[in-house]
Design an enzyme around this catalytic site. Structure first.
Site, PDB file in Angstrom:
ATOM      1  N   CYS A  76       0.915  -1.108  -0.039  1.00 38.25           N
ATOM      2  CA  CYS A  76       0.153   0.023  -0.157  1.00 38.25           C
ATOM      3  C   CYS A  76       0.854   1.204  -0.053  1.00 38.25           C
ATOM      4  O   CYS A  76       0.242   2.310  -0.412  1.00 38.25           O
ATOM      5  CB  CYS A  76      -0.928  -0.037   1.129  1.00 38.25           C
ATOM      6  SG  CYS A  76      -0.354   0.342   2.872  1.00 38.25           S
ATOM      7  N   ASP A  77       2.166   1.250   0.557  1.00 37.55           N
ATOM      8  CA  ASP A  77       2.949   2.158   0.425  1.00 37.55           C
ATOM      9  C   ASP A  77       3.300   2.786  -0.806  1.00 37.55           C
ATOM     10  O   ASP A  77       3.386   4.076  -1.183  1.00 37.55           O
ATOM     11  CB  ASP A  77       4.302   2.092   0.976  1.00 37.55           C
ATOM     12  CG  ASP A  77       4.239   1.216   2.242  1.00 37.55           C
ATOM     13  OD1 ASP A  77       3.378   0.357   2.493  1.00 37.55           O
ATOM     14  OD2 ASP A  77       5.617   0.860   2.947  1.00 37.55           O
ATOM     15  N   ALA A  78       3.208   1.933  -1.957  1.00 39.48           N
ATOM     16  CA  ALA A  78       3.276   2.375  -3.296  1.00 39.48           C
ATOM     17  C   ALA A  78       2.471   3.350  -3.512  1.00 39.48           C
ATOM     18  O   ALA A  78       2.656   4.180  -4.795  1.00 39.48           O
ATOM     19  CB  ALA A  78       3.289   1.021  -4.206  1.00 39.48           C
ATOM     20  N   PHE A  97       1.658   6.158  -2.366  1.00 40.73           N
ATOM     21  CA  PHE A  97       2.111   7.467  -2.035  1.00 40.73           C
ATOM     22  C   PHE A  97       3.404   7.861  -2.997  1.00 40.73           C
ATOM     23  O   PHE A  97       3.561   8.911  -3.437  1.00 40.73           O
ATOM     24  CB  PHE A  97       2.723   7.639  -0.673  1.00 40.73           C
ATOM     25  CG  PHE A  97       3.036   8.946  -0.264  1.00 40.73           C
ATOM     26  CD1 PHE A  97       2.270   9.751   0.269  1.00 40.73           C
ATOM     27  CD2 PHE A  97       4.546   9.172  -0.462  1.00 40.73           C
ATOM     28  CE1 PHE A  97       2.934  11.166   0.597  1.00 40.73           C
ATOM     29  CE2 PHE A  97       5.071  10.505  -0.151  1.00 40.73           C
ATOM     30  CZ  PHE A  97       4.409  11.330   0.572  1.00 40.73           C
TER      31      PHE A  97
END
Length: 368
Positions: A152-154, A156
């Site tokens: 999920c960081d991707a 951003f």
């Protein structure tokens, strides 16, 4: 007598109004001072990253870019230009990895404000290769890497830069490609019951017998992971055309997540590293909270969130973020690099934590 009373009340009202304006002005000045201190400390204490163009520096300098956009302060601009020149305007080396694109966001920002020194050719190259060049990740050859943005960081790291690039190029094809990959991540990791993202497919809920759950039996949702997503959504929406056909999806997702984050805010103001099990690590954490504050304040400032409902949330968190900043300017209580909830301490810091602090401050300055 009545004329005198009316005049007195009028003067009193003007004085109170001026007093409120003065108080607000002082608060904004203090906010900018705190942001500058954070920048100066971080510039003097660079982290030993994998590369000066890695994701940690990309997230930090994205915060610096937004700080400059909000304040116009030359010190933020100088830091951005110096960084770009040191890096030869390069991203990092992995064209297929979203983390290596985030450093291009501050490069692109500098182009939008007319900085002539920027060489965008390396940015253009990695964006084209990231979106269109084949790689095993896109073909699902490894268990976790079933899709391009499998964590999920991707959301951003790549989508905000791609959205800004699409705006600069005035070319919707980059938005459409971004949306395609964003939907893959959304469909894999977004929990439609909790309105939060799993960090990656290891944390997808497999029922009560799952080995990936908190001691209280709740699903594991990482604060910074969801901070990356919500902060990224604010950056995406800022540069996405109002008439783009898929914009309603991003607005709805943003509002769903914002409502959830508001609902689970601890009384102390700062969110803990495990969102549904705050007791797991009984303290607030700055990086996730900073991204949430930025995103929620952005929503208030841009009319997506009700000011009366959300202002108390961001004001409370901003107080907590300021309390985490030491006299030197160092921002503590930042969870170290990781992929799930872990503890932090008053002295733990990372450059992306400073970036989150600057992002939060950049929108808190705009609150009326």
């Amino acid at each position: 007598m009545r004329k005198f009373t009316a005049l007195y009340l009028s003067i009193l009202g003007m004085l109170l109004f001026q007093s409120c304006k003065t108080t607000k002005s002082i608060e904004k000045t203090e906010t900018e001072v705190k942001m500058l201190k954070a920048l100066e400390w971080q510039e003097a204490n660079p982290i030993q990253a994998q590369s000066p163009t890695d994701w940690t520096n990309g997230a930090y300098y994205t915060g610096v870019a937004k700080a400059h956009q909000s304040t116009g302060n030359r010190e933020f601009l100088t830091a951005l230009i110096d960084m770009g020149q040191r890096n030869n305007w390069q991203p990092w080396e992995r064209y297929y990895h979203a983390d290596d694109l985030v450093i291009t966001y501050p490069y692109l920002y500098l182009v939008t404000i007319g900085v002539k020194e920027v060489d965008l050719k390396p940015t253009e190259k990695i964006i084209e290769e990231h979106l269109y060049k084949p790689h095993a990740w896109k073909e699902g050859e490894r268990e976790m890497e079933k899709i391009l943005w499998w964590w999920c960081d991707a959301l951003f790291m790549a989508p905000p830069a791609l959205t800004l690039y699409a705006e600069l190029e005035d070319n919707q094809k980059y938005l459409d490609e971004m949306h395609k990959y964003y939907m893959e991540t959304y469909n894999l990791l977004y929990d439609k019951e909790e309105h939060l993202f799993a960090r990656d497919n290891r944390f997808l809920w497999k029922g009560e017998d799952s080995d990936k759950k908190e001691e209280n039996g709740k699903k594991i949702f990482w604060s910074r992971g969801n901070g990356w997503v919500l902060g990224g959504l604010a950056l995406i929406l800022e540069n996405m055309p109002k008439n783009y056909e898929h914009r309603p999806f991003y607005v709805n997702l943003y509002k769903e997540m914002a409502a959830k984050i508001k609902e689970i805010q601890p009384a102390s103001g700062l969110w803990h590293t495990s969102l549904l099990s705050p007791e797991s690590y009984d303290h607030g954490e700055v990086s996730g909270s900073g991204f949430f504050t930025f995103a929620l304040a952005w929503g208030i400032n841009n009319g997506l969130l009700d000011k009366a409902e959300y202002s108390p949330v961001v004001n409370k968190t901003w107080k907590g973020l300021q309390a985490a900043q030491q006299e030197s300017g160092k921002v503590g209580w930042v969870q170290n690099i990781g992929a799930e909830p872990k503890p932090a301490t008053k002295d733990s810091w990372q450059n992306y934590g400073t970036g989150a602090f600057l992002l939060a401050g950049s929108e808190m300055l705009k609150l009326k």
